[in-house]
Design a protein around this motif. Sequence first.
Motif, PDB file in Angstrom:
ATOM      1  N   TRP A  49       0.811  -1.199  -0.154  1.00  0.00           N
ATOM      2  CA  TRP A  49       0.139  -0.158   0.057  1.00  0.00           C
ATOM      3  C   TRP A  49       0.792   1.475  -0.049  1.00  0.00           C
ATOM      4  N   LEU A  61      -8.918  -5.916   1.674  1.00  0.00           N
ATOM      5  CA  LEU A  61      -9.122  -5.184   0.355  1.00  0.00           C
ATOM      6  C   LEU A  61      -8.226  -3.929   0.000  1.00  0.00           C
ATOM      7  N   PRO A  62      -8.195  -3.084   1.228  1.00  0.00           N
ATOM      8  CA  PRO A  62      -7.547  -1.903   0.701  1.00  0.00           C
ATOM      9  C   PRO A  62      -6.203  -2.009   0.451  1.00  0.00           C
ATOM     10  N   ALA A 104      -5.847  -3.401  -3.199  1.00  0.00           N
ATOM     11  CA  ALA A 104      -6.567  -2.682  -4.372  1.00  0.00           C
ATOM     12  C   ALA A 104      -5.875  -2.666  -5.783  1.00  0.00           C
ATOM     13  N   SER A 121      -7.443   5.696  -5.733  1.00  0.00           N
ATOM     14  CA  SER A 121      -6.999   4.315  -6.187  1.00  0.00           C
ATOM     15  C   SER A 121      -5.719   4.173  -6.740  1.00  0.00           C
TER      16      SER A 121
END
Length: 297
Positions: free
Chosen positions: A107, A243-244, A247, A297
Amino acid sequence: MRHLPPLNALRIFEVAARTSSYAEAGVELGLTHGAVSRQIATLESWLGQRLFTRQGRRMVATPAAQAFAAEVGLSFDRLMLAAEACGRPGARRILRVSAPTSFAMRWLIPRLSRYHADHPEVEVVVTTVSTVLEEFRGGVDVAIRRGVAHADAWPQHHVVPVLDDVDTLIMSPALFRQRPILAPADIAAHTLLASETRAGDWSRWLEAAGVPHLAGLPRQRFDHFFVTRQAVEDGLGIGIGPLPMLALDIANNRLMTPLPAIQVPRTGYVAIFPQQADGGNLLHGFVDWLAAQRDVS
């Protein structure tokens, strides 16, 4: 008059503790092994305790020395920044961020180019920890940890939410084409991949999916989630993932979520930084940028 330890010995000690090697410290500093050893002995004499123990051919800092070295490194960083601010107004600033390995890899790091594009004067240095619950020690400016935003957990620190965490089923698109999962019962045809650092992920998802009786399916366990994620991408089985953080993997078709409606909320991530250590509003600005990335995103 401040009663300070010998500063040259401190500089050599910090490098030796970081490298766990007198020889490597000597190479980095342009000194002989003997010179490094003598400076460490000088500092040990000043402190009145041993700083290193021998493990095989390496000299490893004691736990107390490791904590001391982290504080020394942070102090040298602050000194360097103060000197650069005084003599070179345009010099780049260093911002040290500590984050869990999977958070950093999946991330934070893929998004840092956006921050650097807008802040070319700042160099973000990322270090990782193996568990999201590891204590926030000195040596970093901002720490990312799993938790909730209340200051009681980290006194004298700002605590800011940066990312929610929701678990769901993940698998590789290639494996889905071979053995699709269209309903929870379809997982019976697959091997479950699990992570020791995310204990209980499967039991919570199976409960949410209404199939707790499938908990006895064949299972392969790995020590960290980033290893599990790679095994899922390679098609070795199916896993539970956040999920984050995934992505980008899903957008790039490296992973997919066959049953995205079945989600299990988890405690999210917060950014922690000292209340009294934010010269020029750098840390506040960086954490605000982190929080804003939740919607990008």
